[in-house]
Write a protein that holds these residues in place. Structure first.
Motif, PDB file in Angstrom:
ATOM      1  N   VAL A   1       5.231  -1.478  10.634  1.00 18.12           N
ATOM      2  CA  VAL A   1       5.664  -1.004   9.317  1.00 18.12           C
ATOM      3  C   VAL A   1       7.003  -1.649   8.993  1.00 18.12           C
ATOM      4  CG1 VAL A   1       6.242   0.991   7.898  1.00 18.12           C
ATOM      5  CG2 VAL A   1       4.419   1.180   9.597  1.00 18.12           C
ATOM      6  N   ASP A   2       6.949  -2.637   8.109  1.00 13.93           N
ATOM      7  CA  ASP A   2       8.155  -3.305   7.637  1.00 13.93           C
ATOM      8  C   ASP A   2       8.562  -2.693   6.308  1.00 13.93           C
ATOM      9  OD1 ASP A   2       8.180  -5.096   9.803  1.00 13.93           O
ATOM     10  OD2 ASP A   2       6.768  -6.425   8.782  1.00 13.93           O
ATOM     11  N   LEU A   3       9.840  -2.382   6.169  1.00 14.79           N
ATOM     12  CA  LEU A   3      10.369  -1.852   4.917  1.00 14.79           C
ATOM     13  C   LEU A   3      11.430  -2.820   4.393  1.00 14.79           C
ATOM     14  CD1 LEU A   3      10.479   1.950   5.769  1.00 14.79           C
ATOM     15  CD2 LEU A   3       8.779   0.694   4.437  1.00 14.79           C
ATOM     16  N   PRO A   4      11.655  -2.847   3.078  1.00 11.03           N
ATOM     17  CA  PRO A   4      12.418  -3.932   2.459  1.00 11.03           C
ATOM     18  C   PRO A   4      13.936  -3.901   2.621  1.00 11.03           C
ATOM     19  CG  PRO A   4      11.665  -2.400   0.791  1.00 11.03           C
ATOM     20  CD  PRO A   4      11.036  -1.976   2.087  1.00 11.03           C
ATOM     21  N   ALA A   5      14.504  -2.833   3.155  1.00 11.05           N
ATOM     22  CA  ALA A   5      15.962  -2.764   3.259  1.00 11.05           C
ATOM     23  C   ALA A   5      16.356  -1.862   4.424  1.00 11.05           C
ATOM     24  CB  ALA A   5      16.556  -2.210   1.959  1.00 11.05           C
ATOM     25  N   PRO A   6      17.527  -2.119   5.026  1.00 10.11           N
ATOM     26  CA  PRO A   6      18.005  -1.219   6.072  1.00 10.11           C
ATOM     27  C   PRO A   6      18.441   0.112   5.470  1.00 10.11           C
ATOM     28  CG  PRO A   6      19.637  -2.926   5.622  1.00 10.11           C
ATOM     29  CD  PRO A   6      18.424  -3.246   4.792  1.00 10.11           C
ATOM     30  N   GLY A   7      18.544   1.119   6.318  1.00 17.67           N
ATOM     31  CA  GLY A   7      18.998   2.435   5.895  1.00 17.67           C
ATOM     32  C   GLY A   7      18.055   3.522   6.351  1.00 17.67           C
ATOM     33  N   CYS A   8      18.303   4.720   5.871  1.00 17.84           N
ATOM     34  CA  CYS A   8      17.468   5.875   6.201  1.00 17.84           C
ATOM     35  C   CYS A   8      16.320   5.943   5.195  1.00 17.84           C
ATOM     36  CB  CYS A   8      18.309   7.145   6.149  1.00 17.84           C
ATOM     37  SG  CYS A   8      17.380   8.612   6.628  1.00 17.84           S
ATOM     38  N   TRP A   9      15.105   6.010   5.703  1.00 15.95           N
ATOM     39  CA  TRP A   9      13.902   6.064   4.867  1.00 15.95           C
ATOM     40  C   TRP A   9      13.210   7.402   5.065  1.00 15.95           C
ATOM     41  CZ3 TRP A   9      12.116   2.499   1.361  1.00 15.95           C
ATOM     42  CH2 TRP A   9      12.811   1.292   1.318  1.00 15.95           C
ATOM     43  N   SER A  10      12.853   8.031   3.965  1.00 17.71           N
ATOM     44  CA  SER A  10      12.096   9.276   3.946  1.00 17.71           C
ATOM     45  C   SER A  10      10.631   8.923   3.731  1.00 17.71           C
ATOM     46  CB  SER A  10      12.617  10.161   2.799  1.00 17.71           C
ATOM     47  OG  SER A  10      11.848  11.324   2.699  1.00 17.71           O
ATOM     48  N   LEU A  11       9.758   9.299   4.674  1.00 20.78           N
ATOM     49  CA  LEU A  11       8.357   8.922   4.614  1.00 20.78           C
ATOM     50  C   LEU A  11       7.475  10.136   4.354  1.00 20.78           C
ATOM     51  CD1 LEU A  11       9.749   6.553   6.126  1.00 20.78           C
ATOM     52  CD2 LEU A  11       7.624   6.263   7.363  1.00 20.78           C
ATOM     53  N   ASP A  12       6.744  10.115   3.243  1.00 23.82           N
ATOM     54  CA  ASP A  12       5.693  11.088   2.971  1.00 23.82           C
ATOM     55  C   ASP A  12       4.408  10.484   3.485  1.00 23.82           C
ATOM     56  OD1 ASP A  12       7.084  13.236   1.654  1.00 23.82           O
ATOM     57  OD2 ASP A  12       7.395  11.843  -0.012  1.00 23.82           O
ATOM     58  N   LEU A  13       3.728  11.186   4.382  1.00 21.46           N
ATOM     59  CA  LEU A  13       2.585  10.655   5.118  1.00 21.46           C
ATOM     60  C   LEU A  13       1.332  11.460   4.802  1.00 21.46           C
ATOM     61  CD1 LEU A  13       4.671  10.641   8.367  1.00 21.46           C
ATOM     62  CD2 LEU A  13       4.114   8.601   7.032  1.00 21.46           C
ATOM     63  N   THR A  14       0.264  10.766   4.420  1.00 21.73           N
ATOM     64  CA  THR A  14      -1.006  11.426   4.107  1.00 21.73           C
ATOM     65  C   THR A  14      -2.134  10.705   4.826  1.00 21.73           C
ATOM     66  OG1 THR A  14      -0.164  12.012   1.916  1.00 21.73           O
ATOM     67  CG2 THR A  14      -2.546  12.148   2.245  1.00 21.73           C
ATOM     68  N   TRP A  15      -2.989  11.460   5.503  1.00 20.92           N
ATOM     69  CA  TRP A  15      -4.203  10.926   6.128  1.00 20.92           C
ATOM     70  C   TRP A  15      -5.277  11.982   5.952  1.00 20.92           C
ATOM     71  CZ3 TRP A  15      -0.226  13.259   8.297  1.00 20.92           C
ATOM     72  CH2 TRP A  15      -0.412  14.172   9.313  1.00 20.92           C
ATOM     73  N   GLY A  16      -6.366  11.606   5.292  1.00 18.80           N
ATOM     74  CA  GLY A  16      -7.401  12.584   4.962  1.00 18.80           C
ATOM     75  C   GLY A  16      -6.795  13.701   4.128  1.00 18.80           C
ATOM     76  N   ALA A  17      -7.049  14.935   4.510  1.00 18.82           N
ATOM     77  CA  ALA A  17      -6.515  16.102   3.798  1.00 18.82           C
ATOM     78  C   ALA A  17      -5.183  16.576   4.385  1.00 18.82           C
ATOM     79  CB  ALA A  17      -7.526  17.240   3.861  1.00 18.82           C
ATOM     80  N   HIS A  18      -4.593  15.785   5.281  1.00 16.13           N
ATOM     81  CA  HIS A  18      -3.383  16.187   6.002  1.00 16.13           C
ATOM     82  C   HIS A  18      -2.155  15.503   5.424  1.00 16.13           C
ATOM     83  CE1 HIS A  18      -6.317  17.768   8.791  1.00 16.13           C
ATOM     84  NE2 HIS A  18      -6.869  16.579   8.806  1.00 16.13           N
ATOM     85  N   HIS A  19      -1.027  16.198   5.543  1.00 17.48           N
ATOM     86  CA  HIS A  19       0.227  15.668   5.016  1.00 17.48           C
ATOM     87  C   HIS A  19       1.379  16.072   5.932  1.00 17.48           C
ATOM     88  CE1 HIS A  19       3.028  14.246   1.960  1.00 17.48           C
ATOM     89  NE2 HIS A  19       3.758  15.298   2.256  1.00 17.48           N
ATOM     90  N   ASP A  20       2.309  15.155   6.116  1.00 11.52           N
ATOM     91  CA  ASP A  20       3.520  15.451   6.867  1.00 11.52           C
ATOM     92  C   ASP A  20       4.640  14.570   6.316  1.00 11.52           C
ATOM     93  OD1 ASP A  20       5.224  16.613   8.764  1.00 11.52           O
ATOM     94  OD2 ASP A  20       3.799  16.368  10.396  1.00 11.52           O
ATOM     95  N   HIS A  21       5.823  14.787   6.795  1.00 12.10           N
ATOM     96  CA  HIS A  21       6.999  14.056   6.322  1.00 12.10           C
ATOM     97  C   HIS A  21       7.930  13.833   7.504  1.00 12.10           C
ATOM     98  CE1 HIS A  21      11.218  13.982   5.017  1.00 12.10           C
ATOM     99  NE2 HIS A  21      10.759  13.194   4.073  1.00 12.10           N
ATOM    100  N   LEU A  22       8.549  12.655   7.546  1.00 13.26           N
ATOM    101  CA  LEU A  22       9.586  12.399   8.543  1.00 13.26           C
ATOM    102  C   LEU A  22      10.545  11.345   8.019  1.00 13.26           C
ATOM    103  CD1 LEU A  22       8.875   9.502  10.091  1.00 13.26           C
ATOM    104  CD2 LEU A  22       7.310  10.960  11.335  1.00 13.26           C
ATOM    105  N   GLN A  23      11.643  11.172   8.738  1.00 11.05           N
ATOM    106  CA  GLN A  23      12.636  10.179   8.364  1.00 11.05           C
ATOM    107  C   GLN A  23      12.788   9.172   9.497  1.00 11.05           C
ATOM    108  OE1 GLN A  23      15.925  12.842   7.464  1.00 11.05           O
ATOM    109  NE2 GLN A  23      15.649  12.376   5.297  1.00 11.05           N
TER     110      GLN A  23
END
Length: 97
Positions: free
Chosen positions: A69-91
């Motif tokens: 998973v490459d992201l375009p800039a350094p720093g803290c990233w907040s990730l909203d994650l969805t797979w099927g009917a499931h959802h979670d969040h992490l940084q």
């Protein structure tokens, strides 16, 4: 570990594990491990850079599982994650590459 405890991101490098821009000699390897819905991928990632508000989307297939998973800039990233009917969040933090 995600806020709900349903998905974990295991990063495979010990020192400055995730970098942006991506390093020429290593990848931003993440193993996604699901507590629920392990076969319900793909994993859809909506990432927001907390300092700037920049938003990007990524998809990991098959997932949850191994990824780069490459992201375009350094720093803290907040990730909203969805797979099927499931959802979670992490940084995740990305260091200057």
């Amino acid at each position: 570990m995600g806020d709900e405890g349903d998905l974990a991101a295991i990063v495979w490098v010990a020192e400055h594990p995730l970098v942006s821009p991506q390093s020429a000699d290593k990848s931003n390897k993440i193993l996604w491990v699901a507590r629920v819905g392990a076969g319900d991928g793909p994993l859809e990632i909506q990432a927001t850079q907390e300092q700037t508000g920049q938003r990007v989307s990524r998809v990991v297939e098959p997932a949850p599982g191994p990824s780069i998973v490459d992201l375009p800039a350094p720093g803290c990233w907040s990730l909203d994650l969805t797979w099927g009917a499931h959802h979670d969040h992490l940084q995740l933090g990305y260091a200057e590459g």
